[in-house]
Design an enzyme around this catalytic site. Structure first.
Site, PDB file in Angstrom:
ATOM      1  N   ASN A  54      76.341  30.259  39.619  1.00  0.00           N
ATOM      2  CA  ASN A  54      75.285  29.324  39.249  1.00  0.00           C
ATOM      3  C   ASN A  54      75.925  27.983  38.930  1.00  0.00           C
ATOM      4  O   ASN A  54      77.156  27.838  38.948  1.00  0.00           O
ATOM      5  CB  ASN A  54      74.415  29.881  38.113  1.00  0.00           C
ATOM      6  CG  ASN A  54      75.158  30.037  36.803  1.00  0.00           C
ATOM      7  OD1 ASN A  54      76.075  29.281  36.475  1.00  0.00           O
ATOM      8  ND2 ASN A  54      74.766  31.033  36.018  1.00  0.00           N
ATOM      9  N   GLY A 120      70.276  36.563  39.509  1.00  0.00           N
ATOM     10  CA  GLY A 120      71.525  36.191  40.180  1.00  0.00           C
ATOM     11  C   GLY A 120      72.116  37.347  40.958  1.00  0.00           C
ATOM     12  O   GLY A 120      72.599  37.170  42.084  1.00  0.00           O
ATOM     13  N   ASP A 121      72.069  38.532  40.371  1.00  0.00           N
ATOM     14  CA  ASP A 121      72.561  39.728  41.063  1.00  0.00           C
ATOM     15  C   ASP A 121      71.732  40.012  42.312  1.00  0.00           C
ATOM     16  O   ASP A 121      72.268  40.353  43.371  1.00  0.00           O
ATOM     17  CB  ASP A 121      72.522  40.947  40.134  1.00  0.00           C
ATOM     18  CG  ASP A 121      73.454  40.816  38.951  1.00  0.00           C
ATOM     19  OD1 ASP A 121      74.490  40.128  39.077  1.00  0.00           O
ATOM     20  OD2 ASP A 121      73.151  41.402  37.897  1.00  0.00           O
ATOM     21  N   SER A 159      65.166  44.996  39.424  1.00  0.00           N
ATOM     22  CA  SER A 159      63.892  44.617  40.026  1.00  0.00           C
ATOM     23  C   SER A 159      64.043  44.005  41.414  1.00  0.00           C
ATOM     24  O   SER A 159      63.175  43.280  41.868  1.00  0.00           O
ATOM     25  CB  SER A 159      63.167  43.641  39.107  1.00  0.00           C
ATOM     26  OG  SER A 159      63.988  42.516  38.859  1.00  0.00           O
TER      27      SER A 159
END
Length: 188
Positions: A54, A120-121, A159
């Site tokens: 990021n 981010g994952d 998710s």
């Protein structure tokens, strides 16, 4: 995270350095980047095929500046053998710079965020998945932006959407396009 632990970082860096050159190595330093000793971080970055981070993590590694300058420094000073770097900016999307100097801001998607844990994952997982299927990097970044956008509309870190969900989401993308048929670029 393992690179920040005293008991494992040296062994992991040793193993990463011994990976055969034909094995791609994608590295995402996570928010603990400042806890990784610089000597270890430098060894790992030198082996990276792709770096994904990021904006804060990118600045921690390469110093402050605009995203284009940071991306250029990441490639030239830290990841000399990488194919490219991708710098995520949350809902704004991401910035991708390739080793050949081509770069593009890839816009994100406006969604009603419920939980950003794991975004981010999800992004890096979707990006690598797309690359592994032969999708060009800028298009893979758009796919990853869509996956991350979907993931934040759900509760919990586990998710990530399925490929079908991402494809359906992208098929309903109504953002304006440029004269070249691309979605308008993000601005950092």
């Amino acid at each position: 995270y393992t690179l920040s632990y005293v008991g494992s970082r040296d062994a992991l860096a040793d193993w990463i350095e011994t990976l055969p050159a034909e094995i791609p190595f994608v590295f995402d330093p996570t928010p603990v980047v400042s806890e990784i000793p610089r000597a270890i971080l430098d060894r790992v970055l030198a082996r990276a095929s792709w770096l994904s981070c990021n904006t804060m993590e990118a600045a921690e590694i390469a110093g402050s500046g605009d995203v284009e300058a940071i991306a250029a420094r990441l490639l030239s000073n830290h990841c000399p053998t990488a194919e490219g770097v991708i710098i995520r900016a949350g809902a704004e999307g991401c910035f991708v710079r390739l080793a050949d100097g081509t770069a593009q801001a890839v816009p994100g998607f406006k969604v009603a965020a419920v939980d950003t844990n794991g975004a981010g994952d999800t992004h890096i997982g979707a990006f690598v998945s797309a690359l592994s299927r032969g999708v060009p990097p800028f298009e893979a970044a758009g796919y990853a932006n869509a996956a991350a956008a979907l993931s934040v509309t759900r509760h919990g870190g586990s998710s990530a959407p399925t490929d079908q969900e991402i494809q359906t989401f992208l098929s309903h993308d109504d953002r304006p396009t440029t004269a070249h048929g691309r979605k308008q670029e993000a601005h950092f």
